[in-house]
Design a protein around this motif. Structure first.
Motif, PDB file in Angstrom:
ATOM      1  N   ALA A   1      15.857  -1.832 -34.698  1.00 22.22           N
ATOM      2  CA  ALA A   1      14.974  -1.834 -33.447  1.00 22.22           C
ATOM      3  C   ALA A   1      14.541  -3.269 -33.002  1.00 22.22           C
ATOM      4  O   ALA A   1      14.466  -3.556 -31.941  1.00 22.22           O
ATOM      5  CB  ALA A   1      13.923  -0.799 -33.596  1.00 22.22           C
ATOM      6  N   GLU A   2      14.118  -3.960 -33.881  1.00 22.35           N
ATOM      7  CA  GLU A   2      13.374  -5.252 -33.677  1.00 22.35           C
ATOM      8  C   GLU A   2      14.640  -6.128 -33.205  1.00 22.35           C
ATOM      9  O   GLU A   2      14.494  -7.257 -32.244  1.00 22.35           O
ATOM     10  CB  GLU A   2      12.791  -5.816 -34.898  1.00 22.35           C
ATOM     11  CG  GLU A   2      11.546  -5.185 -35.149  1.00 22.35           C
ATOM     12  CD  GLU A   2      10.980  -5.587 -36.478  1.00 22.35           C
ATOM     13  OE1 GLU A   2      11.665  -6.311 -37.180  1.00 22.35           O
ATOM     14  OE2 GLU A   2       9.816  -5.128 -36.740  1.00 22.35           O
ATOM     15  N   VAL A   3      15.859  -5.709 -33.750  1.00 23.88           N
ATOM     16  CA  VAL A   3      16.699  -6.940 -33.300  1.00 23.88           C
ATOM     17  C   VAL A   3      17.213  -6.514 -31.742  1.00 23.88           C
ATOM     18  O   VAL A   3      17.382  -7.385 -30.853  1.00 23.88           O
ATOM     19  CB  VAL A   3      18.342  -6.906 -34.116  1.00 23.88           C
ATOM     20  CG1 VAL A   3      19.337  -7.505 -33.525  1.00 23.88           C
ATOM     21  CG2 VAL A   3      17.946  -7.337 -35.493  1.00 23.88           C
ATOM     22  N   LEU A   4      17.321  -5.226 -31.490  1.00 22.36           N
ATOM     23  CA  LEU A   4      17.933  -4.735 -30.084  1.00 22.36           C
ATOM     24  C   LEU A   4      16.560  -5.220 -29.070  1.00 22.36           C
ATOM     25  O   LEU A   4      16.883  -5.911 -27.841  1.00 22.36           O
ATOM     26  CB  LEU A   4      17.887  -3.591 -30.165  1.00 22.36           C
ATOM     27  CG  LEU A   4      18.957  -2.733 -30.809  1.00 22.36           C
ATOM     28  CD1 LEU A   4      18.693  -1.075 -30.849  1.00 22.36           C
ATOM     29  CD2 LEU A   4      20.307  -3.287 -30.329  1.00 22.36           C
ATOM     30  N   GLN A   5      15.375  -5.414 -29.534  1.00 23.48           N
ATOM     31  CA  GLN A   5      14.189  -5.863 -28.757  1.00 23.48           C
ATOM     32  C   GLN A   5      14.177  -7.191 -28.382  1.00 23.48           C
ATOM     33  O   GLN A   5      14.236  -7.422 -27.305  1.00 23.48           O
ATOM     34  CB  GLN A   5      12.956  -5.252 -29.199  1.00 23.48           C
ATOM     35  CG  GLN A   5      12.437  -3.836 -29.226  1.00 23.48           C
ATOM     36  CD  GLN A   5      11.007  -3.411 -29.686  1.00 23.48           C
ATOM     37  OE1 GLN A   5      10.754  -4.173 -30.885  1.00 23.48           O
ATOM     38  NE2 GLN A   5      10.323  -2.791 -29.072  1.00 23.48           N
TER      39      GLN A   5
ATOM     40  N   ASP B   1      24.028 -17.470 -32.796  1.00 28.95           N
ATOM     41  CA  ASP B   1      23.461 -18.430 -31.919  1.00 28.95           C
ATOM     42  C   ASP B   1      23.630 -18.122 -30.381  1.00 28.95           C
ATOM     43  O   ASP B   1      24.622 -18.215 -29.888  1.00 28.95           O
ATOM     44  CB  ASP B   1      24.128 -19.738 -32.262  1.00 28.95           C
ATOM     45  CG  ASP B   1      23.305 -20.925 -31.353  1.00 28.95           C
ATOM     46  OD1 ASP B   1      22.350 -20.551 -30.392  1.00 28.95           O
ATOM     47  OD2 ASP B   1      23.682 -22.079 -31.750  1.00 28.95           O
ATOM     48  N   PRO B   2      22.495 -18.137 -29.620  1.00 32.71           N
ATOM     49  CA  PRO B   2      22.357 -17.495 -28.382  1.00 32.71           C
ATOM     50  C   PRO B   2      23.205 -18.687 -27.515  1.00 32.71           C
ATOM     51  O   PRO B   2      23.980 -18.372 -26.640  1.00 32.71           O
ATOM     52  CB  PRO B   2      20.777 -17.506 -27.872  1.00 32.71           C
ATOM     53  CG  PRO B   2      20.232 -17.125 -29.300  1.00 32.71           C
ATOM     54  CD  PRO B   2      20.897 -17.753 -30.320  1.00 32.71           C
ATOM     55  N   ARG B   3      23.004 -19.842 -27.789  1.00 38.02           N
ATOM     56  CA  ARG B   3      23.623 -21.113 -27.320  1.00 38.02           C
ATOM     57  C   ARG B   3      25.212 -20.728 -27.203  1.00 38.02           C
ATOM     58  O   ARG B   3      25.718 -20.949 -26.285  1.00 38.02           O
ATOM     59  CB  ARG B   3      23.253 -22.467 -27.682  1.00 38.02           C
ATOM     60  CG  ARG B   3      23.927 -23.603 -27.248  1.00 38.02           C
ATOM     61  CD  ARG B   3      23.593 -24.969 -27.852  1.00 38.02           C
ATOM     62  NE  ARG B   3      23.814 -24.777 -29.267  1.00 38.02           N
ATOM     63  CZ  ARG B   3      25.011 -25.057 -29.858  1.00 38.02           C
ATOM     64  NH1 ARG B   3      25.946 -25.187 -29.267  1.00 38.02           N
ATOM     65  NH2 ARG B   3      25.114 -24.981 -31.243  1.00 38.02           N
TER      66      ARG B   3
ATOM     67  N   ASN C   1      16.788  -8.951 -28.537  1.00 39.98           N
ATOM     68  CA  ASN C   1      17.969  -9.224 -27.446  1.00 39.98           C
ATOM     69  C   ASN C   1      17.833  -8.571 -25.959  1.00 39.98           C
ATOM     70  O   ASN C   1      18.954  -8.337 -25.294  1.00 39.98           O
ATOM     71  CB  ASN C   1      19.236  -8.662 -28.052  1.00 39.98           C
ATOM     72  CG  ASN C   1      19.498  -9.696 -29.337  1.00 39.98           C
ATOM     73  OD1 ASN C   1      19.138 -10.596 -29.456  1.00 39.98           O
ATOM     74  ND2 ASN C   1      20.398  -8.990 -30.081  1.00 39.98           N
ATOM     75  N   GLY C   2      16.615  -7.879 -25.631  1.00 32.82           N
ATOM     76  CA  GLY C   2      16.513  -7.155 -24.448  1.00 32.82           C
ATOM     77  C   GLY C   2      17.303  -6.003 -24.292  1.00 32.82           C
ATOM     78  O   GLY C   2      17.642  -5.614 -23.271  1.00 32.82           O
ATOM     79  N   VAL C   3      17.623  -5.293 -25.292  1.00 28.56           N
ATOM     80  CA  VAL C   3      18.413  -3.958 -25.251  1.00 28.56           C
ATOM     81  C   VAL C   3      17.639  -2.829 -25.374  1.00 28.56           C
ATOM     82  O   VAL C   3      16.708  -2.818 -26.165  1.00 28.56           O
ATOM     83  CB  VAL C   3      19.483  -4.060 -26.296  1.00 28.56           C
ATOM     84  CG1 VAL C   3      20.458  -2.827 -26.268  1.00 28.56           C
ATOM     85  CG2 VAL C   3      20.366  -5.145 -26.072  1.00 28.56           C
ATOM     86  N   ASP C   4      17.582  -1.824 -24.459  1.00 25.36           N
ATOM     87  CA  ASP C   4      16.596  -0.783 -24.306  1.00 25.36           C
ATOM     88  C   ASP C   4      17.474   0.292 -25.393  1.00 25.36           C
ATOM     89  O   ASP C   4      18.792   0.371 -25.541  1.00 25.36           O
ATOM     90  CB  ASP C   4      16.717  -0.012 -23.103  1.00 25.36           C
ATOM     91  CG  ASP C   4      15.616  -0.808 -22.400  1.00 25.36           C
ATOM     92  OD1 ASP C   4      15.154  -1.676 -22.827  1.00 25.36           O
ATOM     93  OD2 ASP C   4      15.629  -0.437 -21.199  1.00 25.36           O
TER      94      ASP C   4
ATOM     95  N   LEU D   1      26.179  -6.555 -31.494  1.00 23.01           N
ATOM     96  CA  LEU D   1      26.568  -5.989 -30.295  1.00 23.01           C
ATOM     97  C   LEU D   1      27.162  -6.747 -29.248  1.00 23.01           C
ATOM     98  O   LEU D   1      26.601  -7.959 -28.890  1.00 23.01           O
ATOM     99  CB  LEU D   1      25.436  -4.981 -29.860  1.00 23.01           C
ATOM    100  CG  LEU D   1      25.167  -3.747 -30.298  1.00 23.01           C
ATOM    101  CD1 LEU D   1      23.830  -3.258 -29.874  1.00 23.01           C
ATOM    102  CD2 LEU D   1      26.046  -2.647 -29.790  1.00 23.01           C
ATOM    103  N   PRO D   2      28.266  -6.430 -28.637  1.00 21.31           N
ATOM    104  CA  PRO D   2      28.884  -7.300 -27.376  1.00 21.31           C
ATOM    105  C   PRO D   2      27.904  -7.301 -26.314  1.00 21.31           C
ATOM    106  O   PRO D   2      27.122  -6.468 -26.043  1.00 21.31           O
ATOM    107  CB  PRO D   2      30.118  -6.641 -27.293  1.00 21.31           C
ATOM    108  CG  PRO D   2      29.718  -5.162 -27.392  1.00 21.31           C
ATOM    109  CD  PRO D   2      28.921  -5.246 -28.610  1.00 21.31           C
ATOM    110  N   PRO D   3      28.112  -8.519 -25.409  1.00 20.15           N
ATOM    111  CA  PRO D   3      27.382  -8.559 -24.357  1.00 20.15           C
ATOM    112  C   PRO D   3      27.653  -7.532 -23.382  1.00 20.15           C
ATOM    113  O   PRO D   3      28.677  -7.180 -23.461  1.00 20.15           O
ATOM    114  CB  PRO D   3      27.429 -10.038 -23.843  1.00 20.15           C
ATOM    115  CG  PRO D   3      28.968 -10.260 -24.464  1.00 20.15           C
ATOM    116  CD  PRO D   3      28.961  -9.540 -25.602  1.00 20.15           C
TER     117      PRO D   3
END
Length: 343
Positions: free
Chosen positions: A90-94, A320-322, A96-99, A71-73
């Protein structure tokens, strides 16, 4: 931000069901801006005394954990709505802080004043939306066409046969993709001149499609080079062999604050002279040089760096978040990426 436009009747059913499952948790969903106005779907979730929050919706017909990672930012708060969201997705979304919320009641709503998590509800016989929004355009071969359209401003004006040749696809595929883009609102024609539209959305969707359906098909080999920024001493050799630099190594040239760990090379063949000079050996243990097949016909004159669209997608596809943070920095100031975002 991109939204995958769905057939109105099915979209309304999905939103209606999601409104119902949220209501069971004391949360009211109110549509602020309807997607049928040609904009993103914007909703407000109201939990009474617990507060409220406005979201831009990502409406998905299917969401796997791989899609969730791609998912794009979002530049505004994002709410993912889908018929069914598995625990893995769901765990991936969580992380990444996505509701999110789905049609069968799985959800994660995380505010400072309220937290609701429901996971593990089984998939019911839900009616999955079927996208009528350029499905072939985001297939692996369609993604190749989109890359050339997004990367070089003149591509969209070329004859179909030239677009196909530059993209490395058949004439029939190029025709289908261009037709779908026009139907989907990403391309319009005035007289005989074509112009791209909704560039920001198209770049987001292309990045996701590249990440999930094309990038892994391009792998040729992986190596390790222990010399930091080795490519700076090997530029002439790369150019002689028509090898282009992508990934975060290329990103570090566009963003001087980035300290790269990996390099991605694109070429038409395995670059034996480079391999011999650098004394590389194939490795599966912590490789930091990725060789990928160049799937497009690069226009002359030769450029050492791949187009910024691919640099952005490479860094985003890394997971990679960086790298993703620096990819967004590049997107905010690179001329072509800014041009697309404003179109």
């Amino acid at each position: 931000m991109f939204i995958q436009n769905e057939h109105d009747e099915i979209m309304n059913e999905l939103v209606r069901d999601v409104r119902s499952v949220l209501g069971e948790r004391g949360v009211t969903l109110r549509i602020v801006v309807s997607a049928d106005l040609g904009t993103d779907l914007v909703v407000c979730l109201d939990a009474g005394e617990r507060g409220d929050k406005t979201y831009v919706v990502q409406l998905r017909s299917r969401l796997t954990s791989e899609n969730a990672r791609a998912l794009p930012p979002a530049d505004r708060s994002m709410l993912v709505i889908a018929p069914y969201i598995s625990r893995a997705a769901a765990e991936v979304l969580q992380r990444n802080g996505v509701d999110f919320v789905d049609q069968v009641g799985n959800m994660s709503i995380d505010w400072p004043s309220m937290h609701i998590t429901v996971l593990g509800n089984a998939a019911a016989h839900v009616r999955r939306p079927t996208s009528h929004h350029a499905p072939r355009a985001f297939s692996p071969s369609g993604t190749q066409v989109l890359f050339t359209l997004l990367s070089w401003t003149d591509t969209v004006t070329l004859p179909l046969r030239a677009i196909a040749e530059r993209s490395g696809v058949s004439l029939g595929t190029a025709q289908i993709v261009m037709n779908e883009l026009e139907v989907g609102g990403y391309l319009y024609t005035v007289g005989t001149r074509r112009t791209l539209a909704n560039g920001r959305e198209l770049l987001d969707r292309w990045t996701e499609a590249f990440t999930t359906s094309l990038a892994h098909k391009l792998a040729i080999a992986e190596f390790r080079d222990d010399s930091p920024r080795w490519w700076m001493d090997t530029r002439e050799l790369l150019a002689e062999n028509k090898i282009q630099l992508g990934g975060e190594a290329a990103g570090s040239i566009l963003d001087s604050d980035l300290s790269p760990v990996t390099a991605t090379l694109y070429g038409d063949f395995l670059p034996s002279p480079v391999i011999a000079t650098r004394r590389w050996r194939r490795t599966e243990s912590e490789p930091n040089v990725l060789i990928r097949r160049r799937f497009w016909m690069a226009p002359e004159p030769f450029e050492l760096l791949v187009p910024s669209t691919l640099i952005y997608a490479d860094m985003w596809a890394s997971g990679d978040p960086r790298q993703r943070n620096h990819a967004e920095r590049i997107r905010s100031h690179d001329h072509r990426l800014v041009e697309l975002d404003r179109s």
